[in-house]
Design an enzyme around this catalytic site. Structure first.
Site, PDB file in Angstrom:
ATOM      1  N   ASP A  44       0.838  -1.203   0.000  1.00  0.00           N
ATOM      2  CA  ASP A  44       0.000   0.000   0.000  1.00  0.00           C
ATOM      3  C   ASP A  44       0.870   1.250   0.000  1.00  0.00           C
ATOM      4  O   ASP A  44       1.596   1.514   0.958  1.00  0.00           O
ATOM      5  CB  ASP A  44      -0.902  -0.003   1.239  1.00  0.00           C
ATOM      6  CG  ASP A  44      -1.823   1.203   1.300  1.00  0.00           C
ATOM      7  OD1 ASP A  44      -2.974   1.094   0.859  1.00  0.00           O
ATOM      8  OD2 ASP A  44      -1.386   2.274   1.792  1.00  0.00           O
ATOM      9  N   TYR A  49       3.065   9.781  -0.597  1.00  0.00           N
ATOM     10  CA  TYR A  49       4.123   9.140   0.175  1.00  0.00           C
ATOM     11  C   TYR A  49       5.474   9.356  -0.505  1.00  0.00           C
ATOM     12  O   TYR A  49       6.518   9.078   0.091  1.00  0.00           O
ATOM     13  CB  TYR A  49       3.890   7.630   0.307  1.00  0.00           C
ATOM     14  CG  TYR A  49       2.659   7.219   1.073  1.00  0.00           C
ATOM     15  CD1 TYR A  49       1.833   8.147   1.708  1.00  0.00           C
ATOM     16  CD2 TYR A  49       2.300   5.877   1.160  1.00  0.00           C
ATOM     17  CE1 TYR A  49       0.696   7.750   2.400  1.00  0.00           C
ATOM     18  CE2 TYR A  49       1.176   5.467   1.850  1.00  0.00           C
ATOM     19  CZ  TYR A  49       0.371   6.399   2.460  1.00  0.00           C
ATOM     20  OH  TYR A  49      -0.748   5.996   3.128  1.00  0.00           O
ATOM     21  N   LYS A  74      -2.750   5.846  -4.176  1.00  0.00           N
ATOM     22  CA  LYS A  74      -3.803   6.812  -3.904  1.00  0.00           C
ATOM     23  C   LYS A  74      -3.541   8.109  -4.650  1.00  0.00           C
ATOM     24  O   LYS A  74      -2.405   8.587  -4.698  1.00  0.00           O
ATOM     25  CB  LYS A  74      -3.873   7.102  -2.394  1.00  0.00           C
ATOM     26  CG  LYS A  74      -3.936   5.851  -1.530  1.00  0.00           C
ATOM     27  CD  LYS A  74      -3.857   6.168  -0.048  1.00  0.00           C
ATOM     28  CE  LYS A  74      -3.630   4.906   0.757  1.00  0.00           C
ATOM     29  NZ  LYS A  74      -2.232   4.421   0.677  1.00  0.00           N
ATOM     30  N   HIS A 107      -7.307   9.779  -1.946  1.00  0.00           N
ATOM     31  CA  HIS A 107      -6.603   9.804  -0.672  1.00  0.00           C
ATOM     32  C   HIS A 107      -7.311  10.643   0.386  1.00  0.00           C
ATOM     33  O   HIS A 107      -7.320  10.287   1.568  1.00  0.00           O
ATOM     34  CB  HIS A 107      -5.178  10.328  -0.894  1.00  0.00           C
ATOM     35  CG  HIS A 107      -4.210   9.948   0.175  1.00  0.00           C
ATOM     36  ND1 HIS A 107      -2.849   9.930  -0.031  1.00  0.00           N
ATOM     37  CD2 HIS A 107      -4.388   9.562   1.455  1.00  0.00           C
ATOM     38  CE1 HIS A 107      -2.245   9.551   1.082  1.00  0.00           C
ATOM     39  NE2 HIS A 107      -3.154   9.331   2.004  1.00  0.00           N
TER      40      HIS A 107
END
Length: 285
Positions: A44, A49, A74, A107
């Protein structure tokens, strides 16, 4: 690995490996390679990120067939306007080095959510994405947006752990068979949670660590869990949760730990502005 059936007919591994806050300095690559070697088959990540490329490279170098690895990423709310969302989906595919994504989530539930969702629906129809879902949607936000969608989300990924069990949300989603995923399933290192007497007692009984008790509880509740670690032993132990089963009375004891409050409140004023000002996914473009 146990799999859970989504409302779109696809399946998702019940345990995934999260990479939030793992730097893209080789650390994400190493952690994902180690997780895959340990047996994880669900990774994930997210645009915000900043480590999609290392996730993709670790998958490519793992020697494991692509079809055997479930990949989630996301879309960031900075790109929710339709045209930007379309480009953002392709950008994630490129960074991950994949032909398709197993699960793509919105997200954050702010801004041009409906436009972004339309882009996800079209990408799913085109075969770029297998399943689509949302993240951080509270009951209030769910009711605001989802009734306007043509496609029911398959997943809602939210903060969830024994002190914040999202009971109202889970009841709302159950009627449409929407799977709940837990980010922060171990309470993000909450010392009070990790030393809670109820959990410690169960760990002693089953010869497990407290993290395994927490993750097994969530798993038995039907939640997809996404623990994160860069420590080898913890990466392995967080996956080793299927060799025992908590009893109905033990599940009730753990349900009673719920405070109804987490560390993140998506309904709080100012959250959208904070997120946009602190996460610029195009800073290096």
């Amino acid at each position: 690995m146990q799999n859970i059936v989504l409302n779109d007919g696809h399946t998702i591994p019940a345990v995934g490996f999260g990479v939030f806050l793992i730097p893209a300095d080789g650390s994400t690559y190493t952690a994902v390679k180690e997780a895959l070697a340990a047996g994880y088959r669900h990774i994930d990540t997210a645009q915000a990120y900043f480590n999609e490329a290392e996730v993709g490279q670790a998958i490519a170098d793992s020697g494991i067939p692509r079809k055997d690895i479930y990949v989630t990423t996301k879309l960031w709310l900075q790109d929710y306007a339709y045209d930007s969302a379309v480009k953002g989906i392709d950008r994630s595919l490129e960074k991950l080095g994949l032909d398709d994504i197993d699960l793509l989530l919105l997200h954050q539930p702010y801004g041009e959510v409906e436009q972004a969702w339309k882009a996800l629906e079209e990408a799913q129809a085109a075969g770029k994405i297998k399943s689509i879902g949302v993240s951080n949607m509270t009951p209030k936000l769910w009711q605001r947006y989802v009734p306007k969608f043509n496609t029911m989300p398959a997943v809602n990924q939210v903060e969830l752990h024994p002190y914040s069990q999202q009971k109202e949300l889970r009841d709302l989603l159950a009627k449409d068979k929407v799977v709940v995923e837990a980010w922060g399933p171990l309470g993000q290192g909450n010392k009070e949670l990790l030393s809670d007497p109820v959990i410690v007692k169960l760990a002693e009984k089953y010869g497990k660590d407290v993290g395994q008790i927490i993750l097994r509880f969530e798993n038995q509740e039907g939640i997809v869990v996404l623990p994160k670690s860069t420590k080898s032993e913890r990466i392995k132990s967080n996956l080793d949760i299927f060799g025992f089963e908590l009893t109905p009375s033990e599940l009730e004891d753990l349900r009673a730990l719920d405070t109804g409050k987490g560390s993140h409140d998506p309904d709080a004023p100012g959250v959208e502005d904070y997120l946009l000002s602190n996460y610029d996914i195009h800073a290096d473009d």
